[in-house]
Design an enzyme around this catalytic site. Structure first.
Site, PDB file in Angstrom:
ATOM      1  N   PHE A 125       0.737  -1.131   0.044  1.00 29.67           N
ATOM      2  CA  PHE A 125       0.041  -0.042   0.170  1.00 29.67           C
ATOM      3  C   PHE A 125       0.916   1.336   0.035  1.00 29.67           C
ATOM      4  O   PHE A 125       1.829   1.383   0.920  1.00 29.67           O
ATOM      5  CB  PHE A 125      -0.877  -0.153   1.258  1.00 29.67           C
ATOM      6  CG  PHE A 125      -1.879   1.058   1.537  1.00 29.67           C
ATOM      7  CD1 PHE A 125      -2.993   0.982   1.008  1.00 29.67           C
ATOM      8  CD2 PHE A 125      -1.685   2.062   2.493  1.00 29.67           C
ATOM      9  CE1 PHE A 125      -3.968   1.919   1.108  1.00 29.67           C
ATOM     10  CE2 PHE A 125      -2.729   3.038   2.645  1.00 29.67           C
ATOM     11  CZ  PHE A 125      -3.640   2.988   2.061  1.00 29.67           C
ATOM     12  N   LEU A 127       0.628   5.116   0.264  1.00 28.45           N
ATOM     13  CA  LEU A 127      -0.021   6.287   0.312  1.00 28.45           C
ATOM     14  C   LEU A 127       0.790   7.649   0.768  1.00 28.45           C
ATOM     15  O   LEU A 127       0.764   8.518   0.296  1.00 28.45           O
ATOM     16  CB  LEU A 127      -1.337   6.163   1.412  1.00 28.45           C
ATOM     17  CG  LEU A 127      -1.944   7.451   2.017  1.00 28.45           C
ATOM     18  CD1 LEU A 127      -2.815   7.972   0.656  1.00 28.45           C
ATOM     19  CD2 LEU A 127      -2.971   7.016   3.039  1.00 28.45           C
ATOM     20  N   GLY A 131       6.273  14.413   2.775  1.00 28.86           N
ATOM     21  CA  GLY A 131       5.437  15.649   3.419  1.00 28.86           C
ATOM     22  C   GLY A 131       4.175  15.284   3.635  1.00 28.86           C
ATOM     23  O   GLY A 131       3.434  16.090   3.891  1.00 28.86           O
ATOM     24  N   GLU A 367      -0.355   3.579  10.213  1.00 29.01           N
ATOM     25  CA  GLU A 367      -1.671   3.413   9.705  1.00 29.01           C
ATOM     26  C   GLU A 367      -2.492   4.446  10.387  1.00 29.01           C
ATOM     27  O   GLU A 367      -3.648   4.463  10.754  1.00 29.01           O
ATOM     28  CB  GLU A 367      -2.510   2.184   9.860  1.00 29.01           C
ATOM     29  CG  GLU A 367      -1.667   0.944   8.888  1.00 29.01           C
ATOM     30  CD  GLU A 367      -2.641  -0.249   8.892  1.00 29.01           C
ATOM     31  OE1 GLU A 367      -3.760  -0.175   8.791  1.00 29.01           O
ATOM     32  OE2 GLU A 367      -1.829  -1.022   8.286  1.00 29.01           O
TER      33      GLU A 367
END
Ligand code: CAA
Length: 415
Positions: A125, A127, A131, A367
């Site tokens: 994953f 994402l 920054g 997460e």
């Protein structure tokens, strides 16, 4: 002894038994070595494949068990009881594949999910960015449509399982003007031109599971790999994914807390000081009592969040944040107390307790940090209270007390 497990169904218990067998036969004997060398726990993944545990959360029509989040959490908990790194190496496949289950087209589901369900391919994953961590919506990776493809350019941080995986769900903006509404998700395969697995992080804990930077240098992906039918749905997809994945982190935390507790309880039962086992001391008994109580409370919150997901309840989002924040704080506290109970032995590697403390720390961070979970919970409370009178108003009516001037209802309180 796990008292609240008594409440589980027969099916749940079968998953627990299978996962415990994998954990004790294939993970426990090698957890210390994997922690030391940082070698990927392929033997554990192999065993999870053999025990048919890789597709627990994947719908039946795509080769999975469709057994839901509760059973997934039970497997994660059992693996993490003996090794937090193996818990996350397994669980990240759910984090990576939920986006496809939730938002993929039929063709994408048929193409990617069966291999993940069989455990032939792992999925990661992408994402976060340098920054854009807590502020996921400010990500800068860009995807530009070019004829029959999208060209992705940017850099991602914290890709767990990066080089072990061969499929990646990647979030990038297709319309930077639109903020979160301009974010889209893509499915990228290892080997696609311009996709590079970068620096491996040297971590405090979960050392057997690799976390890398990933880079997209004009990475060309077929237009069919835009997740779903349309651009701009990526941020919702990521948020819905995290709602379902956070209970997995919380289950990892519960497993770690349980493992640390068991090590400490055994130690204080056998270690003799002042002429008797440490467990004879009331001060030690009270510590164990607090640890066990906190673990059971965390476990029940995880199971409640997982059941909310399985029943598609609206309460999932808040329960997911609550179980993540509570269970990970419990894991950190219990693991720290476990080290304390072993004294000097707890502080050295041979006894393995310090590994639980190192592994537990990340559950408060990844997460979504626990600060972000509290923000999510607080936003639910504010939303819930806006425009609604509550018990206080009822009491004021009954007692006839005058409402203070500034006690009005029906106002949105922005955070
Ligand atoms: N479900 C569906 N939609 C949601 C949602 C949810 N749970 N939460 C928010 N949204 C929607 C909102 O309704 C809003 O929609 P509209 O634009 O249509 O109004 C949109 O998303 C934007 O929402 P917000 O304004 O609330 O967004 P925000 O910028 O304030 O951010 C946040 C919210 C909760 C802080 C979010 O950014 C967040 O969760 N941050 C943490 C990110 C995170 O967990 N990163 C970890 C990545 S994985 C990892 O750690 C590595 C690994 O491999 C293990």
């Amino acid at each position: 002894m796990i008292p609240s497990r008594e409440l589980l169904s027969e099916e749940n218990r079968r998953y627990v038994e299978r996962a415990r067998e994998v954990a004790e036969k294939y993970v426990l004997p090698r957890a210390a070595e994997w922690d030391r060398t940082g070698e990927y726990p392929w033997a554990a993944i192999e065993a999870l494949r053999e025990y048919d545990l890789m597709g627990v959360w994947i719908p039946k029509e795509y080769g999975g068990h469709e057994a839901g989040l509760l059973n997934l959490c039970l497997v994660v908990e059992e693996l993490s009881r003996v090794c937090g790194a193996v818990g996350v190496a397994y669980m990240v496949n759910a984090l990576g594949s939920f986006p496809i289950i939730l938002g993929g087209t039929e063709a994408q589901k048929r193409r990617y999910l069966p291999a993940i369900a069989r455990g032939e391919k792992l999925i990661a994953f992408c994402l976060s960015e340098y920054g854009a961590g807590s502020d996921a919506g400010s990500l800068k990776t860009q995807a530009v449509r070019d004829r029959d493809a999208y060209v992705i350019t940017g850099d991602k941080k914290w890709t767990t399982n990066a080089d072990a995986a061969s499929i990646y769900t990647v979030y990038a903006t297709t319309d930077p003007e639109k903020g979160t509404r301009g974010i889209s998700a893509f499915i990228v395969e290892k080997g696609m031109d311009g996709f590079i697995i970068g620096k491996k992080e040297d971590k405090m804990g979960i050392r057997a599971v690799p976390v890398h930077e990933t880079h997209f240098r004009a990475c060309r992906v077929p237009k069919e790999n835009l997740l779903g039918e349309q651009e701009g749905t990526g941020f919702y997809n990521a948020m819905m994914t995290l709602d379902r994945a956070r209970p997995g982190v919380a289950a990892q935390a519960v497993g770690l807390a349980q493992g640390a507790f068991e090590l400490a309880a055994e130690w204080v039962s056998k270690r003799v000081q002042f002429g008797q086992p440490l467990i004879a001391q009331e001060a030690v008994q009270f510590m164990l009592a607090d640890m066990a109580t906190a673990i059971e409370a965390a476990r029940q919150l995880v199971y409640a969040a997982a059941q909310a997901a399985d029943q598609d309840l609206k309460t999932l989002s808040v329960l997911s944040a609550m179980c993540k924040v509570f269970a990970s704080d419990v894991a950190m506290r219990v693991a720290t107390d476990a080290v304390q109970l072993l004294g000097g032995y707890g502080y050295v590697r041979e006894y393995m307790v310090e590994k639980y403390m190192r592994d537990a720390k990340i559950t408060q961070i990844y997460e979504g940090t626990n600060q972000i979970q509290r923000l999510v919970i607080a936003r639910h409370i504010v939303r819930w209270m806006s425009g609604r009178d509550g018990l206080l108003s009822e009491f004021l009516n009954v007692t006839g007390a005058r409402k203070p001037e500034n006690l009005r209802s029906g106002e949105w309180i922005p955070l």
